[in-house]
Design a protein around this motif. Structure first.
Motif, PDB file in Angstrom:
ATOM      1  N   ASN A  18      52.405   9.223 -23.972  1.00 21.13           N
ATOM      2  CA  ASN A  18      51.263   9.547 -24.799  1.00 21.13           C
ATOM      3  C   ASN A  18      51.204   8.577 -25.957  1.00 21.13           C
ATOM      4  OD1 ASN A  18      50.532  11.794 -23.301  1.00 21.13           O
ATOM      5  ND2 ASN A  18      51.983  13.096 -24.388  1.00 21.13           N
ATOM      6  N   VAL A  19      50.031   8.076 -26.229  1.00 23.15           N
ATOM      7  CA  VAL A  19      49.837   7.197 -27.366  1.00 23.15           C
ATOM      8  C   VAL A  19      49.059   7.957 -28.426  1.00 23.15           C
ATOM      9  CG1 VAL A  19      48.857   5.025 -28.161  1.00 23.15           C
ATOM     10  CG2 VAL A  19      49.806   5.195 -25.862  1.00 23.15           C
ATOM     11  N   ILE A  20      49.646   8.089 -29.589  1.00 22.76           N
ATOM     12  CA  ILE A  20      48.997   8.783 -30.688  1.00 22.76           C
ATOM     13  C   ILE A  20      48.543   7.752 -31.703  1.00 22.76           C
ATOM     14  CG2 ILE A  20      49.290  10.447 -32.550  1.00 22.76           C
ATOM     15  CD1 ILE A  20      51.416  11.809 -30.880  1.00 22.76           C
ATOM     16  N   ILE A  21      47.272   7.688 -31.981  1.00 19.40           N
ATOM     17  CA  ILE A  21      46.729   6.750 -32.947  1.00 19.40           C
ATOM     18  C   ILE A  21      46.351   7.521 -34.193  1.00 19.40           C
ATOM     19  CG2 ILE A  21      44.920   5.050 -33.388  1.00 19.40           C
ATOM     20  CD1 ILE A  21      44.710   4.657 -30.382  1.00 19.40           C
ATOM     21  N   GLU A  22      46.892   7.131 -35.316  1.00 20.95           N
ATOM     22  CA  GLU A  22      46.648   7.848 -36.544  1.00 20.95           C
ATOM     23  C   GLU A  22      45.158   7.953 -36.824  1.00 20.95           C
ATOM     24  OE1 GLU A  22      48.832   5.982 -39.637  1.00 20.95           O
ATOM     25  OE2 GLU A  22      50.796   6.628 -38.887  1.00 20.95           O
ATOM     26  N   GLU A  23      44.717   9.158 -37.157  1.00 16.03           N
ATOM     27  CA  GLU A  23      43.345   9.462 -37.514  1.00 16.03           C
ATOM     28  C   GLU A  23      42.364   9.099 -36.408  1.00 16.03           C
ATOM     29  OE1 GLU A  23      42.585   7.474 -41.162  1.00 16.03           O
ATOM     30  OE2 GLU A  23      44.062   8.631 -42.306  1.00 16.03           O
ATOM     31  N   ASN A  24      42.898   8.965 -35.148  1.00 16.66           N
ATOM     32  CA  ASN A  24      42.051   8.668 -33.997  1.00 16.66           C
ATOM     33  C   ASN A  24      41.224   7.402 -34.154  1.00 16.66           C
ATOM     34  OD1 ASN A  24      42.850  10.938 -32.500  1.00 16.66           O
ATOM     35  ND2 ASN A  24      41.493  12.240 -33.718  1.00 16.66           N
ATOM     36  N   THR A  25      41.729   6.450 -34.914  1.00 17.55           N
ATOM     37  CA  THR A  25      41.011   5.203 -35.100  1.00 17.55           C
ATOM     38  C   THR A  25      41.587   4.151 -34.169  1.00 17.55           C
ATOM     39  OG1 THR A  25      42.519   4.549 -36.872  1.00 17.55           O
ATOM     40  CG2 THR A  25      40.480   5.680 -37.506  1.00 17.55           C
ATOM     41  N   ALA A  26      40.736   3.287 -33.655  1.00 13.53           N
ATOM     42  CA  ALA A  26      41.181   2.240 -32.740  1.00 13.53           C
ATOM     43  C   ALA A  26      41.968   1.181 -33.498  1.00 13.53           C
ATOM     44  CB  ALA A  26      39.965   1.597 -32.068  1.00 13.53           C
ATOM     45  N   PRO A  27      42.910   0.554 -32.843  1.00 12.99           N
ATOM     46  CA  PRO A  27      43.647  -0.530 -33.481  1.00 12.99           C
ATOM     47  C   PRO A  27      42.672  -1.626 -33.928  1.00 12.99           C
ATOM     48  CG  PRO A  27      44.683   0.095 -31.419  1.00 12.99           C
ATOM     49  CD  PRO A  27      43.366   0.797 -31.467  1.00 12.99           C
ATOM     50  N   PRO A  28      42.996  -2.376 -34.976  1.00 19.41           N
ATOM     51  CA  PRO A  28      42.052  -3.353 -35.550  1.00 19.41           C
ATOM     52  C   PRO A  28      41.971  -4.638 -34.745  1.00 19.41           C
ATOM     53  CG  PRO A  28      44.127  -3.420 -36.739  1.00 19.41           C
ATOM     54  CD  PRO A  28      44.249  -2.303 -35.730  1.00 19.41           C
ATOM     55  N   TYR A  29      41.630  -4.522 -33.447  1.00 18.73           N
ATOM     56  CA  TYR A  29      41.576  -5.714 -32.607  1.00 18.73           C
ATOM     57  C   TYR A  29      40.374  -6.599 -32.937  1.00 18.73           C
ATOM     58  CZ  TYR A  29      45.291  -3.688 -29.773  1.00 18.73           C
ATOM     59  OH  TYR A  29      46.493  -3.171 -29.344  1.00 18.73           O
ATOM     60  N   ASP A  30      39.383  -6.060 -33.679  1.00 15.79           N
ATOM     61  CA  ASP A  30      38.246  -6.886 -34.075  1.00 15.79           C
ATOM     62  C   ASP A  30      38.681  -8.006 -35.002  1.00 15.79           C
ATOM     63  OD1 ASP A  30      36.544  -5.366 -32.572  1.00 15.79           O
ATOM     64  OD2 ASP A  30      35.868  -4.102 -34.229  1.00 15.79           O
ATOM     65  N   GLU A  31      39.850  -7.844 -35.599  1.00 12.22           N
ATOM     66  CA  GLU A  31      40.352  -8.861 -36.509  1.00 12.22           C
ATOM     67  C   GLU A  31      41.106  -9.970 -35.765  1.00 12.22           C
ATOM     68  OE1 GLU A  31      42.717  -6.935 -39.441  1.00 12.22           O
ATOM     69  OE2 GLU A  31      41.128  -5.544 -40.045  1.00 12.22           O
ATOM     70  N   VAL A  32      41.348  -9.772 -34.485  1.00  9.71           N
ATOM     71  CA  VAL A  32      42.032 -10.791 -33.690  1.00  9.71           C
ATOM     72  C   VAL A  32      41.068 -11.945 -33.432  1.00  9.71           C
ATOM     73  CG1 VAL A  32      43.173 -11.307 -31.510  1.00  9.71           C
ATOM     74  CG2 VAL A  32      43.531  -9.096 -32.607  1.00  9.71           C
ATOM     75  N   THR A  33      41.501 -13.148 -33.724  1.00  9.83           N
ATOM     76  CA  THR A  33      40.629 -14.321 -33.592  1.00  9.83           C
ATOM     77  C   THR A  33      40.545 -14.794 -32.143  1.00  9.83           C
ATOM     78  OG1 THR A  33      42.402 -15.936 -33.942  1.00  9.83           O
ATOM     79  CG2 THR A  33      41.307 -15.038 -35.909  1.00  9.83           C
ATOM     80  N   THR A  34      39.520 -15.581 -31.879  1.00  5.63           N
ATOM     81  CA  THR A  34      39.366 -16.171 -30.547  1.00  5.63           C
ATOM     82  C   THR A  34      40.556 -17.053 -30.199  1.00  5.63           C
ATOM     83  OG1 THR A  34      36.949 -16.148 -30.725  1.00  5.63           O
ATOM     84  CG2 THR A  34      37.914 -17.658 -29.113  1.00  5.63           C
ATOM     85  N   VAL A  35      41.061 -17.776 -31.181  1.00  8.34           N
ATOM     86  CA  VAL A  35      42.223 -18.640 -30.952  1.00  8.34           C
ATOM     87  C   VAL A  35      43.437 -17.807 -30.542  1.00  8.34           C
ATOM     88  CG1 VAL A  35      43.883 -20.204 -32.042  1.00  8.34           C
ATOM     89  CG2 VAL A  35      41.437 -20.474 -32.481  1.00  8.34           C
ATOM     90  N   GLN A  36      43.633 -16.652 -31.169  1.00  6.71           N
ATOM     91  CA  GLN A  36      44.750 -15.782 -30.803  1.00  6.71           C
ATOM     92  C   GLN A  36      44.610 -15.275 -29.370  1.00  6.71           C
ATOM     93  OE1 GLN A  36      44.300 -13.189 -34.408  1.00  6.71           O
ATOM     94  NE2 GLN A  36      46.547 -13.261 -34.443  1.00  6.71           N
ATOM     95  N   ILE A  37      43.393 -14.932 -28.992  1.00  4.41           N
ATOM     96  CA  ILE A  37      43.162 -14.466 -27.613  1.00  4.41           C
ATOM     97  C   ILE A  37      43.410 -15.592 -26.631  1.00  4.41           C
ATOM     98  CG2 ILE A  37      41.477 -13.491 -26.020  1.00  4.41           C
ATOM     99  CD1 ILE A  37      40.063 -12.229 -28.437  1.00  4.41           C
ATOM    100  N   GLN A  38      42.946 -16.791 -26.971  1.00  2.00           N
ATOM    101  CA  GLN A  38      43.178 -17.940 -26.096  1.00  2.00           C
ATOM    102  C   GLN A  38      44.672 -18.233 -25.959  1.00  2.00           C
ATOM    103  OE1 GLN A  38      40.745 -20.826 -28.150  1.00  2.00           O
ATOM    104  NE2 GLN A  38      39.037 -20.577 -26.711  1.00  2.00           N
ATOM    105  N   ASN A  39      45.398 -18.088 -27.058  1.00  2.00           N
ATOM    106  CA  ASN A  39      46.851 -18.292 -26.998  1.00  2.00           C
ATOM    107  C   ASN A  39      47.507 -17.265 -26.081  1.00  2.00           C
ATOM    108  OD1 ASN A  39      46.769 -20.469 -28.750  1.00  2.00           O
ATOM    109  ND2 ASN A  39      47.222 -19.252 -30.571  1.00  2.00           N
ATOM    110  N   TYR A  40      47.017 -16.039 -26.115  1.00  2.00           N
ATOM    111  CA  TYR A  40      47.528 -14.968 -25.253  1.00  2.00           C
ATOM    112  C   TYR A  40      47.271 -15.306 -23.788  1.00  2.00           C
ATOM    113  CZ  TYR A  40      47.731 -10.222 -23.172  1.00  2.00           C
ATOM    114  OH  TYR A  40      48.007  -9.122 -22.390  1.00  2.00           O
ATOM    115  N   VAL A  41      46.054 -15.724 -23.472  1.00  2.00           N
ATOM    116  CA  VAL A  41      45.703 -16.093 -22.102  1.00  2.00           C
ATOM    117  C   VAL A  41      46.552 -17.266 -21.640  1.00  2.00           C
ATOM    118  CG1 VAL A  41      43.881 -16.995 -20.599  1.00  2.00           C
ATOM    119  CG2 VAL A  41      43.354 -15.195 -22.275  1.00  2.00           C
TER     120      VAL A  41
END
Length: 286
Positions: A18-41
């Motif tokens: 079970n994953v419990i997220i405080e206050e039912n808010t989504a993780p702040p993935y909107d702050e992840v940059t395109t460069v970070q995503i490209q590095n992940y890929v």
């Protein structure tokens, strides 16, 4: 902040996460940059396929992850797609061939098979059936090694079968010459430790063709010894250590080890454990 809660019953097939997220808010993935995503890929492609993604592959994968807000499903899909390719299984085979059969190339394997076939045919022509049978036995092991990657890719053999084949051949014997060296190499390569004195003595006896017992299992030959090791909880633990070292350059935590052993014991699904690691924010660097 994410908090993971793991609940286990006494049955191996009832793992609940079970994953419990405080206050039912989504993780702040909107702050992840395109460069970070490209590095992940890029990291995923290198680890799974041994190469960087092509420009089109990088663009499509990055776009898919961004449009799905880097959710678990989009990461899972990307990993699953790559793990379904022949490139992935070639890379998988190369890693373990390099680690456990260093210097043994596919060309050398083909040449050895050809030589054995010629020697067998000559033995048959000379009426030496016992020698021909010995070559046939060796050829069976060599054919299994040559077909191991494709058979594993097609689901015809398990991860335990695959490692058995990597170990049960004359190349591995030559690299680890002698019964004692063979036993030590198996413990160190697959269980990631040296045997205790009693385990070492029992294993040497078993491989030498004498009745013995290790891990509460009876055996009296090399095949029995390898089978016992490759179907033990410690073998699954060794696989988990391999995966975490390869992908995160660290050993798994106690909880991660427990989860991995449950998966291996229940399904022998190496790729599921890989995906669990590679979907994590730790691996992604988010």
């Amino acid at each position: 902040m994410l908090m993971m809660v793991f609940i286990f019953s006494c049955k191996k097939d009832t793992i609940v996460q079970n994953v419990i997220i405080e206050e039912n808010t989504a993780p702040p993935y909107d702050e992840v940059t395109t460069v970070q995503i490209q590095n992940y890929v890029n990291k995923i492609y290198i680890d799974l396929l041994g190469r960087e993604p092509l420009d089109t592959e990088l663009t499509i994968s990055t776009s898919d992850l961004k449009s799905n807000h880097l959710d678990d499903a989009s990461r899972e899909q990307l990993l699953t797609n790559l793990m379904s390719t022949e490139e992935y299984y070639k890379r998988f085979y190369e890693i373990y061939q390099t680690n456990y059969l260093p210097g043994v190339t596919n060309d050398e394997l083909d040449i050895t098979i050809y030589i054995y076939e010629v020697e067998r045919d000559q033995a048959i022509q000379n009426g030496n059936n016992s020698l021909a049978q010995l070559y046939n036995t060796e050829l069976t092991l060599m054919y299994a090694l040559r077909n191991a990657r494709v058979d594993y890719q097609n689901g015809e053999i398990t991860i335990s079968d695959f490692m058995f084949i990597i170990t049960r051949n004359s190349f591995y014997d030559e690299i680890n010459m002698g019964v004692e060296n063979f036993v030590l190499s198996c413990f160190e390569n697959f269980l990631k430790r040296t045997p205790t004195d009693s385990q070492f003595n029992a294993s040497v006896n078993m491989v030498s063709g004498n009745p013995s017992q290790i891990f509460l299992q009876d055996g009296n030959n090399k095949v029995d010894f390898i089978n016992i090791l490759m179907n033990s909880a410690e073998f699954y633990q060794g696989l988990a250590i391999d995966i975490y070292n390869q992908l995160l350059v660290r050993a798994p935590s106690s909880q991660e080890m427990v989860n991995a052993i449950f998966i291996f014991d229940d399904t022998q699904d190496y790729q599921t454990v890989q995906r669990l690691v590679m979907k994590s924010d730790e691996y992604a660097g988010f």
